[in-house]
Design a protein around this motif. Structure first.
Motif, PDB file in Angstrom:
ATOM      1  N   MET A 130     -44.326 -46.570  25.731  1.00 49.74           N
ATOM      2  CA  MET A 130     -44.554 -47.472  26.862  1.00 49.74           C
ATOM      3  C   MET A 130     -45.753 -46.983  27.647  1.00 49.74           C
ATOM      4  O   MET A 130     -45.949 -45.786  27.843  1.00 49.74           O
ATOM      5  N   GLY A 131     -46.619 -47.916  28.124  1.00 52.20           N
ATOM      6  CA  GLY A 131     -47.848 -47.553  28.809  1.00 52.20           C
ATOM      7  C   GLY A 131     -47.622 -47.018  30.202  1.00 52.20           C
ATOM      8  O   GLY A 131     -46.545 -47.133  30.783  1.00 52.20           O
ATOM      9  N   LYS A 132     -48.691 -46.439  30.746  1.00 57.65           N
ATOM     10  CA  LYS A 132     -48.669 -45.900  32.099  1.00 57.65           C
ATOM     11  C   LYS A 132     -49.303 -46.907  33.062  1.00 57.65           C
ATOM     12  O   LYS A 132     -50.317 -47.543  32.749  1.00 57.65           O
ATOM     13  N   LYS A 133     -48.692 -47.004  34.236  1.00 57.13           N
ATOM     14  CA  LYS A 133     -49.174 -47.938  35.248  1.00 57.13           C
ATOM     15  C   LYS A 133     -49.617 -47.173  36.486  1.00 57.13           C
ATOM     16  O   LYS A 133     -48.860 -46.376  37.040  1.00 57.13           O
ATOM     17  N   VAL A 134     -50.862 -47.435  36.914  1.00 55.03           N
ATOM     18  CA  VAL A 134     -51.402 -46.823  38.126  1.00 55.03           C
ATOM     19  C   VAL A 134     -51.624 -47.936  39.146  1.00 55.03           C
ATOM     20  O   VAL A 134     -52.306 -48.933  38.858  1.00 55.03           O
ATOM     21  N   VAL A 135     -51.045 -47.779  40.331  1.00 53.98           N
ATOM     22  CA  VAL A 135     -51.213 -48.757  41.402  1.00 53.98           C
ATOM     23  C   VAL A 135     -51.922 -48.080  42.568  1.00 53.98           C
ATOM     24  O   VAL A 135     -51.496 -47.019  43.034  1.00 53.98           O
ATOM     25  N   ILE A 136     -53.003 -48.689  43.023  1.00 56.52           N
ATOM     26  CA  ILE A 136     -53.782 -48.169  44.146  1.00 56.52           C
ATOM     27  C   ILE A 136     -53.599 -49.112  45.323  1.00 56.52           C
ATOM     28  O   ILE A 136     -53.905 -50.307  45.229  1.00 56.52           O
ATOM     29  N   VAL A 137     -53.099 -48.579  46.416  1.00 55.17           N
ATOM     30  CA  VAL A 137     -52.845 -49.384  47.613  1.00 55.17           C
ATOM     31  C   VAL A 137     -54.018 -49.191  48.577  1.00 55.17           C
ATOM     32  O   VAL A 137     -54.168 -48.148  49.194  1.00 55.17           O
ATOM     33  N   GLY A 138     -54.852 -50.213  48.693  1.00 54.96           N
ATOM     34  CA  GLY A 138     -55.987 -50.145  49.600  1.00 54.96           C
ATOM     35  C   GLY A 138     -57.304 -50.113  48.847  1.00 54.96           C
ATOM     36  O   GLY A 138     -57.500 -49.304  47.942  1.00 54.96           O
ATOM     37  N   ALA A 139     -58.227 -51.010  49.209  1.00 53.85           N
ATOM     38  CA  ALA A 139     -59.531 -51.098  48.548  1.00 53.85           C
ATOM     39  C   ALA A 139     -60.639 -50.682  49.500  1.00 53.85           C
ATOM     40  O   ALA A 139     -61.623 -51.396  49.692  1.00 53.85           O
ATOM     41  N   GLY A 140     -60.450 -49.509  50.100  1.00 54.81           N
ATOM     42  CA  GLY A 140     -61.505 -48.936  50.927  1.00 54.81           C
ATOM     43  C   GLY A 140     -62.375 -48.020  50.088  1.00 54.81           C
ATOM     44  O   GLY A 140     -62.428 -48.119  48.863  1.00 54.81           O
ATOM     45  N   TYR A 141     -63.063 -47.102  50.755  1.00 55.81           N
ATOM     46  CA  TYR A 141     -63.970 -46.193  50.049  1.00 55.81           C
ATOM     47  C   TYR A 141     -63.257 -45.432  48.934  1.00 55.81           C
ATOM     48  O   TYR A 141     -63.711 -45.400  47.787  1.00 55.81           O
ATOM     49  N   SER A 142     -62.136 -44.797  49.273  1.00 59.32           N
ATOM     50  CA  SER A 142     -61.448 -43.956  48.292  1.00 59.32           C
ATOM     51  C   SER A 142     -60.761 -44.786  47.218  1.00 59.32           C
ATOM     52  O   SER A 142     -60.798 -44.439  46.036  1.00 59.32           O
ATOM     53  N   GLY A 143     -60.131 -45.885  47.595  1.00 54.77           N
ATOM     54  CA  GLY A 143     -59.421 -46.709  46.627  1.00 54.77           C
ATOM     55  C   GLY A 143     -60.334 -47.275  45.566  1.00 54.77           C
ATOM     56  O   GLY A 143     -60.010 -47.261  44.369  1.00 54.77           O
ATOM     57  N   ILE A 144     -61.493 -47.782  45.972  1.00 53.64           N
ATOM     58  CA  ILE A 144     -62.432 -48.378  45.016  1.00 53.64           C
ATOM     59  C   ILE A 144     -62.963 -47.334  44.042  1.00 53.64           C
ATOM     60  O   ILE A 144     -62.997 -47.549  42.826  1.00 53.64           O
ATOM     61  N   LEU A 145     -63.392 -46.176  44.574  1.00 56.34           N
ATOM     62  CA  LEU A 145     -63.951 -45.157  43.691  1.00 56.34           C
ATOM     63  C   LEU A 145     -62.900 -44.600  42.741  1.00 56.34           C
ATOM     64  O   LEU A 145     -63.192 -44.295  41.580  1.00 56.34           O
ATOM     65  N   ALA A 146     -61.661 -44.476  43.221  1.00 54.40           N
ATOM     66  CA  ALA A 146     -60.580 -44.011  42.341  1.00 54.40           C
ATOM     67  C   ALA A 146     -60.346 -45.016  41.218  1.00 54.40           C
ATOM     68  O   ALA A 146     -60.218 -44.643  40.041  1.00 54.40           O
ATOM     69  N   ALA A 147     -60.312 -46.300  41.567  1.00 46.50           N
ATOM     70  CA  ALA A 147     -60.069 -47.338  40.561  1.00 46.50           C
ATOM     71  C   ALA A 147     -61.197 -47.400  39.538  1.00 46.50           C
ATOM     72  O   ALA A 147     -60.955 -47.531  38.331  1.00 46.50           O
ATOM     73  N   LYS A 148     -62.437 -47.297  39.997  1.00 46.29           N
ATOM     74  CA  LYS A 148     -63.566 -47.391  39.077  1.00 46.29           C
ATOM     75  C   LYS A 148     -63.598 -46.210  38.114  1.00 46.29           C
ATOM     76  O   LYS A 148     -63.892 -46.354  36.927  1.00 46.29           O
ATOM     77  N   LYS A 149     -63.313 -45.029  38.639  1.00 48.47           N
ATOM     78  CA  LYS A 149     -63.337 -43.852  37.772  1.00 48.47           C
ATOM     79  C   LYS A 149     -62.186 -43.892  36.770  1.00 48.47           C
ATOM     80  O   LYS A 149     -62.359 -43.539  35.598  1.00 48.47           O
ATOM     81  N   LEU A 150     -61.015 -44.340  37.201  1.00 45.81           N
ATOM     82  CA  LEU A 150     -59.886 -44.474  36.280  1.00 45.81           C
ATOM     83  C   LEU A 150     -60.196 -45.508  35.196  1.00 45.81           C
ATOM     84  O   LEU A 150     -59.879 -45.305  34.015  1.00 45.81           O
ATOM     85  N   ALA A 151     -60.807 -46.613  35.599  1.00 43.35           N
ATOM     86  CA  ALA A 151     -61.157 -47.654  34.626  1.00 43.35           C
ATOM     87  C   ALA A 151     -62.138 -47.116  33.592  1.00 43.35           C
ATOM     88  O   ALA A 151     -62.052 -47.454  32.400  1.00 43.35           O
ATOM     89  N   LYS A 152     -63.058 -46.289  34.034  1.00 46.99           N
ATOM     90  CA  LYS A 152     -64.024 -45.688  33.107  1.00 46.99           C
ATOM     91  C   LYS A 152     -63.332 -44.718  32.158  1.00 46.99           C
ATOM     92  O   LYS A 152     -63.605 -44.691  30.958  1.00 46.99           O
ATOM     93  N   ASN A 153     -62.417 -43.912  32.705  1.00 41.75           N
ATOM     94  CA  ASN A 153     -61.737 -42.910  31.886  1.00 41.75           C
ATOM     95  C   ASN A 153     -60.832 -43.532  30.827  1.00 41.75           C
ATOM     96  O   ASN A 153     -60.639 -42.962  29.751  1.00 41.75           O
ATOM     97  N   PHE A 154     -60.258 -44.704  31.142  1.00 46.88           N
ATOM     98  CA  PHE A 154     -59.294 -45.318  30.226  1.00 46.88           C
ATOM     99  C   PHE A 154     -59.767 -46.670  29.696  1.00 46.88           C
ATOM    100  O   PHE A 154     -58.947 -47.521  29.351  1.00 46.88           O
TER     101      PHE A 154
END
Length: 656
Positions: free
Chosen positions: A1-25
């Protein structure tokens, strides 16, 4: 079963975390990434004061989330998160719920009022996109009403503004307001004598986190702009028409019409609620974390930016609630979640490197304290402002690429009015673009003439032999003859420079400038005749560039076939550039190619000053095709199609 990452908030930290995770996976279908925010856009919180004081348009501080994550495996959800069910690993929103294996709490902050009577009900905050737009409209409306008010006392009350809080947000808001007020006064026939601007803070000075020298400069600048500073002063009460202050025990009630509240922040309600449930709640509603930015006692809950409470080794206070911390914490969290999903037991501890603080008082003045390792120094105004814009562009490149950088520079520099920029209004577009149409057409006609002329001279006739050897060799011999340099091309014909003016190659003349930088670059400025008798068409410049010389000798002149191909390309380019500029079609591309060709001529044959106007004209008409040209109709349609291409959307290779 896959892993699910949920980021609450699209501010400075949320966006950069999401973009880096998207790149990694990006190639891992078993990992899903969801980012949830109540708004469909992310806001540049550090630039809110610029919108509030109408220096830039509100569009400049917002970035559409769908665009940010276009072409990336990030599911953007518009929802208001109500709570996080840590036991069942579910993020609960108003519209739907989101299961997670890892959750990132990056919900940001909100203003705090310290229980002061009437503060929340009767003040304007500056902590969101809506706040900035609302305050901008309020300021404008106040000046309109004041211009129509005959009673002097009422007019002066309308024009009384208090900013409570002299931290970064407070002084920057007051600086913008103080810079904007004279512009509004001039617009509505008012006088600055009727405007009252007051900065209030319970602390002994402005931005007390800064060293004394820049702090004093900030205070001096505010006073110069007409701001009254009230330090060591507490706000006791705020009504819709007054503010009550306590200055060292002296109580005073002052009339006021607009109070802007920037006195402090605390974590969003969601963060405080989460911290309470996790038994990790700290001061200001922040969540205590370990060195990996995981919530205390939890391995699947990460906390970023303003929401994280972590005291670095050797420090006595928690992480600062500032943009640089948000950016770095978001990236680290993505790195640690990636390691956890991939089964690594070795996570990376958070060791941020903060590089200082920048403060802008209005659009034309700023100061900064820069840190590199243990070295700390203060930056003067121009360089502080430059650093601020540069760092913003660095962030924008990470988030929305060229699209946002172009938009930012446009709003901050190229369309700014009333000289409200650190470079004044020198780079702001003021000349109506339709006035550039004649020079665009004339430049096109000259290029068309040059191309047709070369056709008549046999540049496209393979049987007449290649022309480029003589074209380059004659020009080199002409320059070398004046410089007194022995040249193997001395007997060559086809002097390109002289040919452009109808003159024969000459060996006499005067050297006006000749610099030699390690035989790598040699700027030359010469006269083909005695300077006293010289005309504009006798003066020539050349930028001798060793790499270009190598390219000419080893590539362009490598064979007759290559020479013919290159000279045919030159002819075709000249004709196409000419036709495009005359028609105003693909003007930016055509003008850019015009400049490039001129630079190539400058480094190979040189240019007479009588022809140098073409280089300048090419720069001038780079963006002059949308008026009185076919680009007016063609560009919007092509742009609409261009922006739909997945690759273009993913890499942000467009502008708005």
């Amino acid at each position: 079963m896959g892993k699910k990452v949920v980021i609450v908030g699209a501010g400075y930290s949320g966006i950069l975390a999401a973009k880096k995770l998207a790149k990694n996976f990006k190639k891992d279908k078993n990992v899903s990434i969801t980012i949830v925010d109540r708004n469909p856009f992310s806001t540049m919180l550090t630039e809110l004061h610029e919108v509030a004081a109408c220096r830039v348009d509100e569009a400049s501080i917002r970035m559409d989330l769908k665009r940010i994550f276009a072409g990336r495996k990030v599911d953007v959800k518009l929802d208001n998160i109500e709570r996080v069910d840590f036991e069942n690993k579910v993020v609960v929103g108003s519209h739907e719920s989101y299961e997670y294996d890892y959750v990132v709490i990056a919900a940001g902050s909100k203003p705090t009022y310290f229980g002061i009577e009437g503060a929340q009900e009767n003040t304007y905050t500056l902590w969101s996109y809506d706040d900035a737009v609302k305050l901008r409209d309020r300021i404008h409306d106040v000046f309109v009403r004041a211009s129509q008010e005959p009673d002097l006392n009422k007019r002066r009350q309308l024009l009384t503004f208090y900013v409570v809080g002299a931290g970064l947000t407070g002084v920057e808001m007051m600086g913008e307001l103080a810079e904007y007020a004279p512009i509004l006064c001039d617009k509505f026939g008012l006088t600055m004598k009727d405007v009252t601007l007051v900065e209030v803070d319970a602390l002994p000075g402005a931005v007390t986190t800064l060293p004394e020298k820049p702090r004093k400069k900030i205070e001096k600048r505010l006073r110069k702009l007409g701001v009254t500073l009230k330090f060591n002063t507490k706000v006791i009460k705020v009504t819709d028409s007054s503010i009550t202050l306590d200055t060292n025990g002296t109580i005073e009630e002052n009339p006021v019409h607009t109070v802007i509240w920037t006195a402090g922040i605390q974590s969003a309600d969601l963060t405080a609620d989460s911290g309470d449930k996790l038994e990790a709640l700290q001061r200001g509603g922040r969540i205590e974390t370990d060195m990996y930015l995981r919530a205390k006692g939890s391995e699947d809950v990460f906390v970023a930016g303003d929401n994280a409470y972590y005291v670095l080794e050797g420090q006595t206070t928690a992480l600062p609630q500032m943009v640089e911390n948000a950016e770095q914490s978001g990236k680290l969290i993505a790195q640690n979640i990636t390691a956890s999903i991939r089964g690594s037991k070795k996570l990376t501890p958070y060791k941020p490197a903060f590089h200082g603080t920048m403060v802008c008082i209005g659009g034309r003045w700023g100061t900064a304290t820069a840190k590199f390792g243990k070295v700390q120094f203060n930056m003067p105004s121009f360089f502080a402002m430059f650093a601020k814009h540069f760092m913003n562009c660095v962030y924008f490149m990470q988030v929305l690429g060229w699209n946002k950088v172009f938009s930012y520079l446009k709003h901050e520099i190229f369309t700014i009015r009333n000289k409200r920029s650190f470079v004044g209004g020198h780079f702001s577009n003021r000349t109506p673009s339709f006035l550039l149409m004649p020079i665009r057409v004339w430049l096109g006609m000259v290029w068309l003439f040059e191309g047709v002329k070369k056709v008549t001279e046999g540049w496209l006739d393979f049987e007449t032999g290649p022309k480029l050897a003589g074209f380059f060799g004659g020009a080199t011999s002409w320059f070398n003859g004046i410089l007194g340099i022995a040249d193997a091309n001395a007997g060559a014909t086809g002097d390109a420079v002289a040919g452009a003016t109808g003159e024969a190659a000459a060996s006499a003349g005067e050297i006006l400038l000749h610099l030699n930088f390690f035989n790598f670059i040699q700027p030359m400025f010469v006269s083909g005749t005695a300077l006293a008798d010289a005309k504009l068409e006798n003066l020539a410049i050349k930028l001798d560039f060793s790499l270009m010389n190598w390219f000419v000798d080893n590539v362009i002149l490598s064979s007759d076939g290559m020479q013919f191909f290159m000279q045919a390309m030159v002819v075709v380019m000249e004709i196409l550039i000419g036709l495009a500029l005359i028609a105003g079609l693909f003007t930016t591309i055509a003008a850019g190619m015009s400049v490039i060709l001129q630079v190539m001529f400058l480094m190979t044959t040189g240019l007479y000053l009588s022809n140098f106007w073409m280089f300048v004209a090419g720069i001038a008409v780079l963006f002059a095709g949308n008026t009185l040209g076919l680009d007016y109709w063609v560009s919007p349609k092509l742009k609409s199609l261009w922006k739909r291409i997945p690759f273009i959307k993913k890499w942000y290779l467009y502008h708005d």
